[in-house]
Design an enzyme around this catalytic site. Structure first.
Site, short mmCIF file in Angstrom:
data_model
loop_
_atom_site.label_atom_id
_atom_site.label_comp_id
_atom_site.label_asym_id
_atom_site.label_seq_id
_atom_site.Cartn_x
_atom_site.Cartn_y
_atom_site.Cartn_z
N CYS A 159 -7.76 -7.55 91.07
CA CYS A 159 -7.64 -8.95 91.52
C CYS A 159 -8.81 -9.41 92.37
O CYS A 159 -8.96 -10.61 92.62
CB CYS A 159 -6.33 -9.14 92.28
SG CYS A 159 -4.86 -8.99 91.25
N SER A 160 -9.64 -8.50 92.83
CA SER A 160 -10.81 -8.87 93.63
C SER A 160 -12.07 -9.01 92.80
O SER A 160 -13.16 -9.23 93.34
CB SER A 160 -11.04 -7.82 94.74
OG SER A 160 -9.96 -7.77 95.62
#
Length: 376
Positions: A159-160
């Site tokens: 998700c980063s």
């Protein structure tokens, strides 16, 4: 830093699938599946040999996540209790892949917003969680489809990924190795979600975003200067997906639940919130930015409760919708794209000189911060 090596965000793009699933529709489908499964295994359940499945509810979903709907690339198959998974026709190797297709759409929007021609772009970084294949790189396919003469590669930090991609692109600008870099995040998350799991079937949605990172020397008048970036990773198994090439080496477990998205939600909440809040505050101090003066925070769109707590720790008070806008309610968790969607949709009203924060966090654990300031 001289203007030639100062990185800025020149434009952003957003591809949104036409179809959307409401919580009401999702719950109706899931509960039909639960009722069917419990009836099918009624004797085992009665004998204590199997556990009954529990139905979901709109109230449960919205209290747990803040999500009310999510966009998907194939609604009908996901809602079909016999399928509960997107069904996408396989394309030939000579056709543009679906992930490249939606990524190209987002990239073209970012280029148009910045008034930039593809001939000016040096590189494409495909930064996403859910890659369609191992190789060739999605980034190179997108590069070729756009007609960019340069280089590209894929990167995955869950998700980063987008914020890691932005720092990587910014570093190319700072070093002089590129003047214009596209960071694209196509996320068809519906493919790795277990739509039969009550605790997670509501989480994800599909989307694609793009961010054009450039040298300030060539940027359009309206842009965002990248004031500073910071990345952090700490290993954790609490968010995991074990699908991969080696699954075929132990076929007896190839269909197990851990080959889809799994997480220990409570542990993630407890561990990630303080880690991310501390990281933001430390980086703000290094950059000599008073956190209370942040005009807006575009946080990762995974869970409304997490964002509320992180924003409170950073700003020192309960953030309102203007200070920390939400897209989670209509998009769901779109993995690496979430914070970029928030920035894309909720940044145009800020004034010159305003400072804001793009921040993402997720599996790894991983977290990335990008402090930006609107050009004066």
């Amino acid at each position: 830093m001289d203007i030639e090596h100062t990185p800025v965000i020149s434009g952003t793009g957003l591809f949104t699938p036409e179809e959307s699933i409401s919580n009401e529709e999702l719950v109706a489908s899931f509960n039909a599946f639960v009722e069917r499964q419990n009836a099918l295994h009624a004797e085992q359940i009665a004998a204590g040999e199997a556990e009954a499945l529990h139905p979901s509810s709109v109230e449960f979903i919205e209290k747990a996540s803040g999500i009310k709907a999510r966009h998907v690339v194939d609604k009908a198959s996901i809602l079909d209790p016999d399928t509960m998974c997107p069904r996408l026709p396989e394309r030939s190797n000579d056709e543009l892949s679906i992930m490249a297709e939606i990524g190209v759409d987002a990239c073209r929007q970012a280029l148009k917003q910045a008034g930039r021609d593809v001939a000016d772009v040096d590189a494409v970084l495909c930064a996403a969680s859910n890659m369609q294949r191992g190789y060739p790189a999605m980034a190179i396919e997108i590069q070729q489809a756009l007609g960019i003469d340069g280089f590209g590669f894929d990167m995955n930090v869950a998700c980063s990924s987008a914020t890691f991609g932005i720092q990587t692109a910014a570093d190319y600008i700072r070093s002089g190795n590129a003047k214009s870099v596209l960071v694209v995040s196509p996320e068809i998350t519906s493919g790795h979600l277990n739509w039969r799991d009550r605790d997670s079937h509501f989480i994800f949605g599909d989307v694609a975003t793009a961010v054009l990172v450039e040298s300030k020397a060539i940027a359009p008048a309206e842009h965002w200067e990248i004031v500073g970036t910071k990345l952090k990773t700490v290993f954790s198994n609490n968010i995991r997906n074990n699908f991969g090439f080696l699954n075929r080496t132990h076929p007896e477990t190839a269909e197990d639940a851990d080959k889809l998205f799994i997480q220990e939600g409570r542990k993630v909440f407890k561990e990630v919130v303080p880690m991310v809040a501390a990281m933001i505050l430390e980086e703000a101090e290094r950059l000599e930015i008073d956190p209370a003066t942040l005009r807006r925070m575009w946080l990762h769109q995974a869970n409304a409760g997490m964002n509320r707590l992180i924003a409170h720790r950073v700003l020192g008070h309960e953030a309102n919708e203007d200070e920390s806008p939400t897209v989670l309610d209509t998009y769901g968790n779109t993995s690496s794209a979430g914070s970029i969607i928030a920035f894309h949709k909720h940044s145009g009203d800020l004034a010159a000189g305003d400072t804001g924060l793009i921040c993402s966090f997720g599996a790894g654990y991983s977290a990335g911060t990008v402090f930006v300031r609107k050009a004066a």
